[in-house]
Structures are given as structure tokens and as C-alpha cells.
Scaffold this motif. Structure first.
Motif, PDB file in Angstrom:
ATOM      1  N   ARG A 303      -9.352  -1.156  36.049  1.00 53.06           N
ATOM      2  CA  ARG A 303      -8.829  -2.313  35.393  1.00 53.06           C
ATOM      3  C   ARG A 303      -7.101  -1.371  35.083  1.00 53.06           C
ATOM      4  NH1 ARG A 303     -10.335  -7.140  32.854  1.00 53.06           N
ATOM      5  NH2 ARG A 303     -12.329  -7.557  34.787  1.00 53.06           N
ATOM      6  N   PRO A 304      -5.948  -1.903  34.808  1.00 52.40           N
ATOM      7  CA  PRO A 304      -5.583  -3.201  35.220  1.00 52.40           C
ATOM      8  C   PRO A 304      -5.197  -3.363  36.416  1.00 52.40           C
ATOM      9  CG  PRO A 304      -3.856  -2.170  34.245  1.00 52.40           C
ATOM     10  CD  PRO A 304      -4.318  -0.863  34.387  1.00 52.40           C
ATOM     11  N   CYS A 617      -7.749 -12.283  36.206  1.00 55.47           N
ATOM     12  CA  CYS A 617      -6.741 -12.131  35.313  1.00 55.47           C
ATOM     13  C   CYS A 617      -6.085 -12.851  35.668  1.00 55.47           C
ATOM     14  CB  CYS A 617      -6.533  -9.730  35.789  1.00 55.47           C
ATOM     15  SG  CYS A 617      -8.398  -9.019  34.815  1.00 55.47           S
ATOM     16  N   CYS A 621      -5.838 -14.140  30.945  1.00 60.32           N
ATOM     17  CA  CYS A 621      -6.448 -13.022  30.131  1.00 60.32           C
ATOM     18  C   CYS A 621      -7.010 -12.670  29.051  1.00 60.32           C
ATOM     19  CB  CYS A 621      -4.964 -12.081  29.282  1.00 60.32           C
ATOM     20  SG  CYS A 621      -5.329 -11.086  28.768  1.00 60.32           S
ATOM     21  N   GLU A 622      -8.105 -12.038  30.029  1.00 59.02           N
ATOM     22  CA  GLU A 622      -9.682 -12.252  28.066  1.00 59.02           C
ATOM     23  C   GLU A 622      -9.822 -11.282  27.852  1.00 59.02           C
ATOM     24  OE1 GLU A 622     -12.060 -14.086  28.404  1.00 59.02           O
ATOM     25  OE2 GLU A 622     -11.376 -15.693  29.935  1.00 59.02           O
ATOM     26  N   GLY A 623      -8.475 -10.038  27.708  1.00 59.55           N
ATOM     27  CA  GLY A 623      -8.416  -8.954  26.515  1.00 59.55           C
ATOM     28  C   GLY A 623      -9.112  -8.508  26.816  1.00 59.55           C
ATOM     29  N   CYS A 624      -9.262  -7.447  27.877  1.00 58.81           N
ATOM     30  CA  CYS A 624     -10.462  -6.605  27.725  1.00 58.81           C
ATOM     31  C   CYS A 624      -9.954  -5.171  27.104  1.00 58.81           C
ATOM     32  CB  CYS A 624     -10.873  -6.242  28.970  1.00 58.81           C
ATOM     33  SG  CYS A 624      -9.228  -5.536  29.879  1.00 58.81           S
ATOM     34  N   GLY A 625      -9.071  -4.711  27.108  1.00 59.86           N
ATOM     35  CA  GLY A 625      -8.161  -3.742  26.746  1.00 59.86           C
ATOM     36  C   GLY A 625      -7.385  -2.777  27.788  1.00 59.86           C
ATOM     37  N   ALA A 626      -7.668  -3.312  29.130  1.00 57.01           N
ATOM     38  CA  ALA A 626      -6.979  -2.666  29.491  1.00 57.01           C
ATOM     39  C   ALA A 626      -4.990  -2.343  30.092  1.00 57.01           C
ATOM     40  CB  ALA A 626      -7.168  -2.464  31.444  1.00 57.01           C
ATOM     41  N   ALA A 627      -4.656  -3.833  29.015  1.00 56.64           N
ATOM     42  CA  ALA A 627      -3.596  -3.863  28.788  1.00 56.64           C
ATOM     43  C   ALA A 627      -2.863  -2.651  28.165  1.00 56.64           C
ATOM     44  CB  ALA A 627      -3.414  -5.240  28.437  1.00 56.64           C
ATOM     45  N   VAL A 633      -0.707  -6.177  36.464  1.00 57.20           N
ATOM     46  CA  VAL A 633      -1.807  -7.862  35.736  1.00 57.20           C
ATOM     47  C   VAL A 633      -1.282  -8.228  35.159  1.00 57.20           C
ATOM     48  CG1 VAL A 633      -3.842  -7.079  36.224  1.00 57.20           C
ATOM     49  CG2 VAL A 633      -2.641  -9.367  37.056  1.00 57.20           C
ATOM     50  N   CYS A 634      -1.738  -7.699  33.639  1.00 57.96           N
ATOM     51  CA  CYS A 634      -1.193  -7.902  32.075  1.00 57.96           C
ATOM     52  C   CYS A 634      -0.197  -8.429  31.530  1.00 57.96           C
ATOM     53  CB  CYS A 634      -2.449  -7.136  31.437  1.00 57.96           C
ATOM     54  SG  CYS A 634      -3.053  -6.167  32.183  1.00 57.96           S
ATOM     55  N   LYS A 638       1.039 -15.683  33.630  1.00 53.92           N
ATOM     56  CA  LYS A 638       0.087 -16.569  34.669  1.00 53.92           C
ATOM     57  C   LYS A 638       0.549 -17.933  33.895  1.00 53.92           C
ATOM     58  CE  LYS A 638      -2.502 -12.863  33.597  1.00 53.92           C
ATOM     59  NZ  LYS A 638      -2.759 -11.350  33.393  1.00 53.92           N
TER      60      LYS A 638
HETATM   61  S1  SF4 Z   1      -6.026  -7.052  29.718  1.00 54.23           S
HETATM   62 FE1  SF4 Z   1      -5.539  -6.981  31.948  1.00 54.23          FE
HETATM   63  S2  SF4 Z   1      -7.347  -5.974  33.014  1.00 54.23           S
HETATM   64 FE2  SF4 Z   1      -8.123  -6.970  31.079  1.00 54.23          FE
HETATM   65  S3  SF4 Z   1      -8.388  -8.797  31.653  1.00 54.23           S
HETATM   66 FE3  SF4 Z   1      -6.503  -9.153  30.368  1.00 54.23          FE
HETATM   67  S4  SF4 Z   1      -4.641  -9.139  32.375  1.00 54.23           S
HETATM   68 FE4  SF4 Z   1      -7.183  -8.570  33.101  1.00 54.23          FE
END
Ligand code: SF4
Lengths: 638, 242
Positions: A303-304, A617, A621-627, A633-634, A638
Motif C-alpha cells: 500500500r498505497p 480504497c 478510505c479506511e485510514g489504514c495508515g498508508a496515506a 490512491v489515498c 473519492k
Molecule cells: S490510507 Fe490509502 S491505502 Fe489505506 S485505506 Fe486509505 S486509501 Fe487505502
């Protein structure tokens, strides 16, 4: 050490080459390789070179290694560096391994046939866990001390990178330096440090290995295993992993390339003289995956999602086809259908290749009307096979693993395909997924049977003459991998797996269906290594010394022998494989930061148990941290 | 290839003549260690890199139309081999030679070339004999003794089966190399699709009948140095058939 024959090319006799399987694995001389003549000239003149000699090592045979995209990319990146000459080396197959040991022939690079012992760096590309003992084989055949702690100031620096390094702990005894994440930029920064190190050796005050490694540790993404101490609890789990030098980061953050359009990409890549496994040119559409299937490590550690633009891909595709002469261009990504400009890209490439007899291959495609049409257009040999990966047999379990594919999806697209004349279908499933019951296993058989019925229904409805239906059903064993929401889960026991396979074997007996299942033994060992810790280092070493190499090849692998070694070292496979972890447990890989946070993974795990899916994504965005990497993609709207 | 492309290709073949170029080539070094299929693929890709309008075969899996005079075994180098290349358009022969040369990997060299008529018959069917240069310690006297025999029956593996074969009738002539030394020999043998004596079989006979050391036979340098048409002794060298 001052060896007089340093850099002397290794010469293989004709009889030796003819006595092994496919000698072209060892002869080099391909179109597109880099020969830096100035290095050879300098060595001829002075006996030394100021260039960094880099051996890119792939611990499997040539035909597999050369099929790998990372090899092609990094070879290109390294040879673009003015101070570096990167060459290639692969694992010699068993016949050649034996011959080299008998005749004391050292392992050599394919370009200049220089003994690997004479290189400054050996950089291993680790694509799967089962290749670990082949790393030891390559070091051993080169005459390089196997363990990092046994290497001296004059030995090459041994590094590794690749998808498995997110938990590289079982290999840390043997590696001086590990690169976490995407290498294109990191490796260039690393070469700059390497250059200082090498230059210093000619001065009165040569830099020590220790100082060099300390400097290299400052590069983001670089992990020096020796700079971390691991302590264990009484129950065998990890107490903590702690840096043992000042100034060393507690966590190593992976590197990513943010702008894929600007990322270096080889259009003049090497064209092997002999047939390799994936014998084609490649385009890389994007990195990462928007889907988040909960069992899939790649879906989290890459990710991302970052796409390359269709414009750049089209230019690269046209250039590669011309420069390599390949008649097939493969589109690589984790999920081709998710590439946002796919129709435009394929249209443009197809018109550019008009009359060239060049085909496109589009693996990892979802089956729908668009992809069926496209498949007809793009490939020379049409109507080969359709591939589906529902992974689980019931909707409930597909929701648990967040596989966003419904039975209706499968049935509608298959009806479409069968009407269009397709008659061969491959289906992939996983056994042993978390929360799986026997009902879910039976669900696999039911789904397969429904598809079989559908085929003949389509025939009746349309009055078409149907060809023989060929269905292949393949099951693999679920492996709980680090950095997935399932990293806390247990693997099924052998008995459970066997029972589940038996259920399917009984229910899939039909002349239209072929059921194949993955080797159970390999899956057990794979999970031990994938989730293993540093205590596995001595196990791997002993296994290697006992002759266990090419574990990735089913006919070379023996679980029994590995279990014996493991037990000799006081370890149990159940501890690694069958044991479920608590949320509090410190993992061997916790000091690696792939961008996705642990609390997000835990949240996903809870959702799995609640049979709730998570949107992609692109939807939400579920806020996984990869932003936190600041791109991809973050940051798309959207 | 899709339907329309396939039709286009078929029309091409039906209405358009093929322009065939016979190229003489050599191979050495690492390229000597690839098999015949790999060599074909390497030529195909090189021709594609050179950007020539290649004619393709018809059918399910169209391939560029390349015809090699005689397959080269793994480990055999050559200084005199031939391939016929079919193009959809006429090209200057110098352009074909230079273009291909630039696209070939090191170890393959185009030595000569000329156009041949479409009706000239398959080059494969024309080959009747080949000349090989063998280099190993004391190989000349060993071969001399072998040539004195009236029968040389060896075990030959073909299509997975072992059978006995008298190769003596396929051994045509033995000569010294340029330097007349004992460690080099030039042999002329039957070759082609009808009767073919592979050099490894000759070396096998040397070890079986003349006590020639296995090690020497294994490491013996083998180079093809001439391909011929016609009937022995009236052989015609391909390079003189322009
Ligand atoms: S932070 Fe980026 S990679 Fe993570 S869920 Fe959101 S859009 Fe997807």
C-alpha cells in the motif's frame, strides 16, 4: 587478503557444460546485458577497480530468476549508476552444484564470469521463503562465510530485498543488510554510501565494515539485523526487539516510489537466449491493490496503490516491443481489472502493434463482458482458459476474507463466457481460512457443481453445440502471513487439511472436473518460515549443511527432514503454525513498518469475525495508515 | 492474432510473393550452448528487433518463416551455417544483413547473404554433407585408425530408443587442419534429413573403438565448418551457390 588471481574469469570446460541440464543457464551473453568494458580495462591495467562490483543474486534457477520483474528493474537502475557495474548470478541447479563442488569451481557472475567472492556486494532478491537455503548455497559456492558475524573486512557485503523481507528474521544471521520496500531510490542512496566505503579502502584510513553499516543504517528503509537485539519470554514468544547501538531507529519504515511515471523502467531489458518461465516483456501497471483481501500479504505491504499513467505505459510498451523483439507483452499488477485506464491502454497498444503478431497478456483479470471481449482481441491463442479465484465456497466466508466477489457475479460472467464459446475454467480456493467450517468446504463443491450445470444449461438454452467442459479446481492451504489482518490466526493442522481435501475429492468426482491440491508439507514449512523468528537461523543453516536446497521445488522438499532439524534445536512447528496469537503478542516483525498500522489490522480482523466487508480504497478510505507516505490512491478524490 | 489480422495474413500469403533471403552465419562462445529451438527463437526476436516485415506461417500459432539448413547441436559452434528468411517486401540484401547483425546477440555473426527464388526448394532438403573441425589431444591419429575400419557400429539413441547403427558409411573423408597437427582434424560426414552423422556419435565411436579418453572426447572442440549439397564426391558448397 591479497589473492593474485582476483577478478580472473572462471572458465567452464565444454564437457562440464554439456554434462548439465540446459547449459545456457550458465553461459550468459544475452541481448541487452551490460558489459562495462572500462571496468575490465581498469582491472587489466591496475589489478583493481574503483567501480563498485555488484552481483545481483537470485536464489533459484536462471529460468525463474530471469522471469522476475524486480531483477530486470534493479539491474537497469544499478547499471545506470556511473560508479557501479551490476552483474547477475543464479542458483546452479543440483547437477551443476555437484560439479562445482567436485571441481572447486567458484560461483561466478554471468556477464564477466567473475567469482562472486571478488564482488563488493551480493544483493539477493528474495521472492519466496522457500528459497532461503539457496541463498546459503550461493554464498557457500562462492566461498563466502555463511554467517554475517563470521565475515571479515575483506568479505563482500551481503544484502537482501524483495517481498519476503517484511519478516526476514529467520535469515538475519546471514544478511549484513536488508532493504525494506521498493528499491529503485534506496539502492542508489545505498550505492553512494558504498562508494565512500570502497574509496576509503585505498586511503590510509579505511572505513570499517561496522562504520559503513552504521552509515548505511541512516538510509530510510535500510535494516541492519545485527544492530537489533531480540529477547524472548519464557513461553517462547518475543519480549522485545531493541536497537543495540545509539542512533539506530527503533522501527524501519519501508520505502515506496511515489511517482510511478518517473520511476526508472528498462525498455531495453535483457532477452534470454534460452526459454525462461515467463518469456515475455512486461509493463507494470501499478503497485499495491485497492481491495484488501484479508489473507493477502501483498494487498497490505504494497500500500498505497500507485498507478502509472496510460500515456507512459503506452510509450514504454511500444519501446519495449521494438527494443526486445518479444512477441508478447505482459501487463503486471495485483489486479489488472482495477487499472483505471485499462480500455484506453489496451486499445492504444493494440493499434500500435497492428500487423506485428504481438499479443498482450492480461493476467489477474476479473471475468466480465469487457474482459471477455478484450481477451478475444488481445491474444493470439484465444479461448484458452478462464480463471476465477473465489477463494472460499460460501458467501459468508467470502465476506470474512473480504473477497468482494459474489456467486451471482461468478454465474453471470460464466454464463456470458460459455455463450461466447469458452469451455475451460480454472477455479482457485483456499482451505483452512479463519472461521471455516465443513459447511464452507462443502460450499466449494456445491459452487463447482453449479458451474458444471450452468455450462450444459447454456448449451440447452442457446442450442449451441458445446465442446467438452474442462474444469480445474485447485485448493491451496491458507497461510497466516505477517502484516495481514489474519496474522494472529492459527493454521489448520495436517489432519484438518486432509479431512477437507477428502471431502472435496469425494464430491468433485466428475469427468468434467479435475481437482488438484497443493502439497500439504510445503505449506506447513512455509508458515513456519514466514512467521518465524531469529531462532530459525541455526535451523536453516543446519538444514542447508545437510543438503536441503531448492525447497521451492516440491520434489526436492522434505518436511520430515526439516522437522528433525527443528526439533533438534528445541523448536516446534506447532508453535509457529498452529498457535493462535493474542493481540498483545510482540511479533518478530514488529520493528518493521510497512505503513499499515497494527490497530487497523486488528480492526479488520474484528470485522472479519463479524462477517463484515471493507470497501476498496477507491470507494472509501479506511485510514489504514498508508496515506502517511503522501501519495497514491489515498489522495485521489473519492 | 484476431480474426481480421489472421485473414490479412492469409491474403498476404495467397497474393503476395515471399522474398526469401539466404543468410550465411557463424556462431561461437556462449551462443554455442543453446539448442536448436532456442537458436530459432533468438533469430526470430533479432529479426523482430531489426524491424523487418517478416512473413508468418499460417495456422493456430503463426511463427515467422525461418528455415535453417541443418540443426546445430548444443555445444557446437559453426563458421558456415545457413538460414532462409522470408519477408513480405523486397529489401536490399546489404540492408538485411546489416540490420540483422546489429540486432543479434554477441556470438552470432552474419557472414554473407543473397536472395533466393521462392521456387528454389527447401534448403533443409538440399543438405547432404557437413564438415566439422574437431580439436582434442591426439584426435587425428585416433580418427585415422577409425577410418581404416570397414565397420563402426555404435549404439544410437533416437526417439528414446537405443539401436545399433553402422556409422562407417556416413564417414566420408578425413583431413588435416591447416597446421597439420595431431590435435586437430577435419571430417566430412553425411548430413541432412536423409542420413545424418552427428559429431558426438563420432566421438562416441572413438572412445569405444580407439581407446580415446572419455575426458578428451567430452571436452573436444566441435565446430561446423562447411555445409554441402550434391552427392559425394561431387559436393557443392552452399556458399558457392549464389
Ligand atoms: S490510507 Fe490509502 S491505502 Fe489505506 S485505506 Fe486509505 S486509501 Fe487505502
Amino acid at each position: 587478503m591479497n589473492r593474485t588471481n582476483k577478478y580472473a574469469p572462471v572458465v567452464l570446460e565444454r564437457g562440464d557444460l554439456l554434462s548439465v541440464e540446459n547449459p545456457a543457464r550458465y553461459t550468459g551473453g544475452e541481448w541487452g546485458i551490460t558489459i562495462k568494458q572500462e571496468v575490465l580495462d581498469e582491472i587489466q591495467r591496475t589489478g583493481e577497480t574503483k567501480y563498485i562490483r555488484y552481483a545481483f543474486c537470485f536464489p533459484d534457477i536462471y529460468e525463474i530468476g530471469m522471469s522476475n520483474l524486480a531483477v530486470r528493474i534493479l539491474y537497469h537502475v544499478l547499471n545506470q549508476c556511473p560508479d557501479v557495474w551490476c552483474e547477475r548470478a543464479f542458483s546452479p541447479w543440483k547437477d551443476m552444484d555437484r560439479l562445482m563442488r567436485e571441481k572447486y569451481i567458484p560461483l561466478f557472475s554471468l556477464e564477466s564470469k567473475t567469482s562472486l567472492r571478488d564482488f563488493d556486494i551480493l544483493g539477493f532478491s528474495l521472492q519466496y521463503e522457500m528459497c532461503y537455503t539457496n541463498v546459503l548455497q550461493m554464498l557457500d559456492l562462492s566461498g563466502i562465510p555463511l554467517r554475517s558475524c563470521d565475515r571479515g573486512e575483506d568479505d563482500p557485503i551481503i544484502t537482501a530485498g524483495g517481498p519476503v523481507v517484511y519478516n526476514i528474521e529467520p535469515m538475519t544471521d546471514f544478511l549484513d543488510l536488508v532493504m525494506i520496500g521498493e528499491g529503485e531510490e534506496m539502492i542508489v542512496e545505498f550505492m553512494a554510501e558504498m562508494k565512500k566505503y570502497k574509496d576509503s579502502k585505498k586511503t590510509g584510513q579505511p572505513m570499517t565494515r561496522e562504520t559503513f553499516l552504521q552509515n548505511a543504517a541512516k538510509i530510510e528503509g535500510v535494516y541492519i539485523p545485527a544492530f537489533y537485539d531480540v529477547s524472548y519470554q519464557e513461553d517462547g514468544t518475543i519480549r522485545e526487539v531493541k536497537p543495540n547501538r545509539p542512533g539506530i531507529p527503533a522501527k524501519i519504515r519501508k520505502r515506496v516510489i511515489l511517482d510511478m511515471d518517473l520511476a526508472p523502467y528498462p525498455t531495453q531489458s535483457i532477452v534470454p537466449n534460452t526459454k525462461i518461465v515467463h518469456d515475455r516483456a512486461y509493463l507494470e501497471l501499478f503497485r499495491g491493490c485497492i481491495r484488501g483481501c484479508r489473507f493477502c500479504q501483498a494487498g497490505f505491504v504494497y500500500r498505497p496503490v500507485r498507478e502509472k499513467s496510460a500515456k507512459v505505459l503506452c510509450e514504454q510498451g511500444i519501446e519495449i516491443e521494438k527494443a526486445t523483439g518479444y512477441d508478447e507483452l505482459g501487463m503486471l499488477s495485483l489486479s489488472t481489472s482495477d487499472y483505471s485506464e485499462l480500455p484506453g491502454l489496451t486499445d492504444r497498444l493494440l493499434s500500435a502493434f497492428d500487423g506485428h503478431h504481438t499479443s498482450l497478456s492480461l493476467p489477474s483479470m476479473r471475468v466480465d463482458s469487457f474482459s471477455l471481449e478484450l481477451t478475444e482481441k488481445v491474444s493470439e491463442t484465444r479461448k484458452s482458459g478462464l480463471t476465477f479465484a473465489p477463494e472460499a465456497g460460501t458467501q459468508r466466508l467470502r465476506d470474512v476474507i473480504n473477497k468482494g466477489i459474489t456467486e451471482e457475479d461468478i454465474m453471470t460472467s460464466l454464463a456470458l463466457a460459455f455463450e461466447g464459446g469458452w469451455s475451460s475454467v480454472k477455479l482457485y480456493f483456499m482451505l483452512g481460512l479463519p472461521t471455516e467450517t465443513l459447511e464452507d468446504v462443502i460450499g466449494i463443491a456445491d459452487l463447482v457443481r453449479k458451474i458444471e450445470k450452468l455450462y450444459f444449461e447454456v448449451g440447452r438454452k442457446t442450442g449451441q453445440r458445446m465442446r467438452r467442459l474442462e474444469m480445474t479446481v485447485s485448493t491451496s492451504m491458507f497461510i497466516p502471513k505477517p502484516f495481514t489482518p489474519f496474522q494472529w490466526e492459527r493454521q489448520n493442522t495436517m489432519d484438518e487439511f486432509v479431512q477437507k481435501q477428502q471431502i472435496l475429492r469425494d464430491r468433485l468426482r466428475s469427468k468434467n472436473i479435475k481437482y488438484i491440491w497443493h502439497d500439504l508439507d510445503t505449506s506447513v514449512w512455509e508458515v513456519v518460515i514466514a512467521r518465524g523468528d531469529r531462532r530459525l537461523g541455526p535451523v536453516l543453516l543446519e538444514g542447508y549443511l545437510a543438503g536441503h536446497i531448492f525447497d521451492a521445488w516440491d520434489d526436492c522438499f522434505s518436511l520430515g527432514k526439516w522437522m528433525t532439524v527443528l526439533e533438534k534445536h528445541g523448536l516446534k512447528s506447532d508453535f509457529y503454525a498452529i498457535r493462535a496469537r493474542t493481540p498483545e503478542e510482540v511479533f518478530p516483525w514488529d520493528h518493521i513498518d510497512c505503513g499499515v498500522r497494527k490497530d487497523f489490522l486488528l480492526r479488520e480482523r474484528e470485522r472479519a469475525y463479524a462477517e463484515q466487508t471493507t470497501p476498496s480504497c477507491r470507494e472509501h478510505c479506511e485510514g489504514c495508515g498508508a496515506a502517511g507516505f503522501g501519495g497514491g490512491v489515498c489522495y485521489e478524490s473519492k | 492474432m484476431n480474426q481480421s489480422e489472421r485473414e490479412k495474413a492469409m491474403t498476404l500469403l495467397a497474393h503476395q510473393p515471399a522474398f526469401i533471403y539466404r543468410l550465411r552465419f557463424s556462431r561461437s562462445g556462449s551462443l554455442s550452448f543453446i539448442g536448436h529451438l532456442d537458436l530459432m527463437r533468438t533469430f526470430e526476436r533479432s529479426l523482430r528487433r531489426a524491424g523487418f516485415p517478416l512473413l508468418h506461417s499460417q495456422g493456430y500459432n503463426p511463427r515467422p518463416m525461418l528455415v535453417f539448413a541443418l540443426p546445430l547441436g548444443v555445444g557446437i559452434s559453426t563458421t558456415d551455417d545457413y538460414v532462409d528468411v522470408s519477408l513480405a517486401e523486397a529489401r536490399d540484401i546489404m540492408e538485411v544483413m546489416a540490420g540483422l547483425q546489429n540486432a543479434l546477440p554477441d556470438g552470432l555473426r552474419i557472414l554473407d547473404g543473397w536472395p533466393v527464388p521462392e521456387t528454389g526448394g527447401s534448403i533443409m532438403a538440399m543438405v547432404t554433407a557437413a564438415r566439422y573441425r574437431l580439436q582434442a589431444q591426439q584426435i587425428f591419429p585416433a580418427l585415422q585408425r577409425l577410418f581404416l575400419r570397414s565397420e563402426v557400429t555404435v549404439e544410437k539413441r533416437s526417439k528414446g530408443q537405443l539401436r545399433m547403427l553402422d556409422i562407417r558409411p556416413l564417414m566420408l573423408a578425413l583431413e588435416h587442419g591447416e597446421t597439420e597437427n595431431e590435435n586437430e582434424a577435419i571430417v566430412l560426414v553425411c548430413a541432412g534429413s536423409h542420413e545424418n552423422l552427428r559429431p558426438d556419435l563420432l566421438l562416441q565411436a572413438l572412445t569405444a573403438f580407439e581407446d580415446f579418453p572419455l575426458q578428451e572426447a567430452a571436452n573436444c572442440g566441435v565446430e561446423r565448418s562447411g555445409l554441402y549439397a550434391g552427392t559425394y564426391p561431387d559436393l557443392k558448397c552452399f556458399k558457392e551457390m549464389i
